[in-house]
Design a protein around this motif. Structure first.
Motif, PDB file in Angstrom:
ATOM      1  N   LEU A  43      81.051 -14.872   2.897  1.00  0.00           N
ATOM      2  CA  LEU A  43      81.686 -14.510   1.432  1.00  0.00           C
ATOM      3  C   LEU A  43      81.048 -13.652   0.782  1.00  0.00           C
ATOM      4  N   ILE A  44      79.788 -13.328   0.570  1.00  0.00           N
ATOM      5  CA  ILE A  44      78.954 -12.420  -0.141  1.00  0.00           C
ATOM      6  C   ILE A  44      78.968 -10.870   0.597  1.00  0.00           C
ATOM      7  N   PRO A  45      79.235 -10.839   1.711  1.00  0.00           N
ATOM      8  CA  PRO A  45      79.381  -9.372   2.168  1.00  0.00           C
ATOM      9  C   PRO A  45      80.845  -8.947   1.854  1.00  0.00           C
ATOM     10  N   THR A  46      81.760  -9.777   1.753  1.00  0.00           N
ATOM     11  CA  THR A  46      83.149  -9.457   1.426  1.00  0.00           C
ATOM     12  C   THR A  46      83.199  -8.900  -0.205  1.00  0.00           C
ATOM     13  N   HIS A  47      82.438  -9.702  -0.774  1.00  0.00           N
ATOM     14  CA  HIS A  47      82.190  -9.133  -2.411  1.00  0.00           C
ATOM     15  C   HIS A  47      81.701  -7.972  -2.630  1.00  0.00           C
ATOM     16  N   VAL A  50      85.741  -6.164   0.062  1.00  0.00           N
ATOM     17  CA  VAL A  50      86.839  -6.415   1.157  1.00  0.00           C
ATOM     18  C   VAL A  50      87.650  -7.765   0.774  1.00  0.00           C
ATOM     19  N   ASP A  51      88.997  -7.613   1.011  1.00  0.00           N
ATOM     20  CA  ASP A  51      89.993  -8.567   0.561  1.00  0.00           C
ATOM     21  C   ASP A  51      90.003  -9.451   1.834  1.00  0.00           C
ATOM     22  N   LEU A  52      88.944 -10.618   1.998  1.00  0.00           N
ATOM     23  CA  LEU A  52      89.070 -11.303   2.932  1.00  0.00           C
ATOM     24  C   LEU A  52      90.277 -12.141   3.479  1.00  0.00           C
ATOM     25  N   GLU A  53      91.084 -12.392   2.460  1.00  0.00           N
ATOM     26  CA  GLU A  53      92.186 -13.194   2.892  1.00  0.00           C
ATOM     27  C   GLU A  53      93.199 -12.281   3.233  1.00  0.00           C
ATOM     28  N   ARG A  54      93.146 -11.216   2.925  1.00  0.00           N
ATOM     29  CA  ARG A  54      94.301 -10.232   3.179  1.00  0.00           C
ATOM     30  C   ARG A  54      93.943  -9.763   4.738  1.00  0.00           C
ATOM     31  N   VAL A  55      92.602  -9.401   4.861  1.00  0.00           N
ATOM     32  CA  VAL A  55      91.994  -8.868   6.565  1.00  0.00           C
ATOM     33  C   VAL A  55      92.077 -10.032   7.293  1.00  0.00           C
ATOM     34  N   PHE A  56      91.854 -11.498   6.988  1.00  0.00           N
ATOM     35  CA  PHE A  56      91.890 -12.512   8.001  1.00  0.00           C
ATOM     36  C   PHE A  56      93.200 -12.628   8.422  1.00  0.00           C
ATOM     37  N   HIS A  57      94.305 -12.565   7.550  1.00  0.00           N
ATOM     38  CA  HIS A  57      95.751 -12.832   7.875  1.00  0.00           C
ATOM     39  C   HIS A  57      96.058 -11.577   8.789  1.00  0.00           C
ATOM     40  N   THR A 107      94.111  -9.774  10.543  1.00  0.00           N
ATOM     41  CA  THR A 107      93.458  -9.884  12.063  1.00  0.00           C
ATOM     42  C   THR A 107      94.057 -11.243  12.892  1.00  0.00           C
ATOM     43  N   MET A 108      94.477 -12.208  12.269  1.00  0.00           N
ATOM     44  CA  MET A 108      95.045 -13.392  12.911  1.00  0.00           C
ATOM     45  C   MET A 108      96.230 -13.162  13.508  1.00  0.00           C
ATOM     46  N   THR A 109      97.161 -12.160  12.575  1.00  0.00           N
ATOM     47  CA  THR A 109      98.394 -11.786  13.218  1.00  0.00           C
ATOM     48  C   THR A 109      98.266 -10.926  14.499  1.00  0.00           C
ATOM     49  N   GLU A 110      97.218  -9.774  14.367  1.00  0.00           N
ATOM     50  CA  GLU A 110      96.947  -9.028  15.658  1.00  0.00           C
ATOM     51  C   GLU A 110      96.665  -9.841  16.922  1.00  0.00           C
ATOM     52  N   LEU A 111      95.795 -10.837  16.529  1.00  0.00           N
ATOM     53  CA  LEU A 111      95.250 -11.704  17.770  1.00  0.00           C
ATOM     54  C   LEU A 111      96.417 -12.491  18.194  1.00  0.00           C
ATOM     55  N   ASP A 112      97.314 -13.229  17.284  1.00  0.00           N
ATOM     56  CA  ASP A 112      98.332 -13.822  17.654  1.00  0.00           C
ATOM     57  C   ASP A 112      99.290 -13.082  18.652  1.00  0.00           C
ATOM     58  N   LYS A 113      99.457 -11.674  18.367  1.00  0.00           N
ATOM     59  CA  LYS A 113     100.400 -11.088  19.075  1.00  0.00           C
ATOM     60  C   LYS A 113      99.780 -10.487  20.314  1.00  0.00           C
TER      61      LYS A 113
END
Length: 109
Positions: A72-76, A80-87, A89-95
């Protein structure tokens, strides 16, 4: 969680300024995270019964929380908008997984 993590981070900065005259750099912070991951690996091995480790389950839970804080701290600090990039990245992995599963190939065929 992020706001609480940032508050603790800011308090550590205050403490480090007082005790050491400086705060930890982003690089030092990430190196500390690597140490946390190593500690987590040791505790996971112990949790799986492959070795003894004092502290048991509470130590594993504590180290998981430390690792989350260390993400969490490096995202701050890197804005980095961790929630946005998490979603994203997960969408890319799912595909990628869908593509491989739809190929229908199984090992050994």
């Amino acid at each position: 969680m992020k706001q609480q993590a940032i508050r603790i981070h800011d308090r550590y900065d205050e403490l480090n300024r007082r005790e050491r005259g400086r705060v930890r750099t982003r690089t030092e912070f990430v190196l500390g995270f690597m140490g946390d991951v190593g500690g987590l690996a040791t505790l996971v091995i112990a949790e799986e019964g492959a070795r003894e480790h004092p502290g048991g389950r509470p130590a594993l839970e504590h180290e998981l929380a430390d690792c989350l804080w260390s993400v969490l701290i490096p995202t701050h600090r890197y804005n980095v908008d961790l929630e946005r990039v998490f979603h994203r990245t997960m969408t890319e992995l799912d595909k990628r997984i869908d593509t491989r599963l739809s190929q229908g190939d199984t090992p050994g065929t």
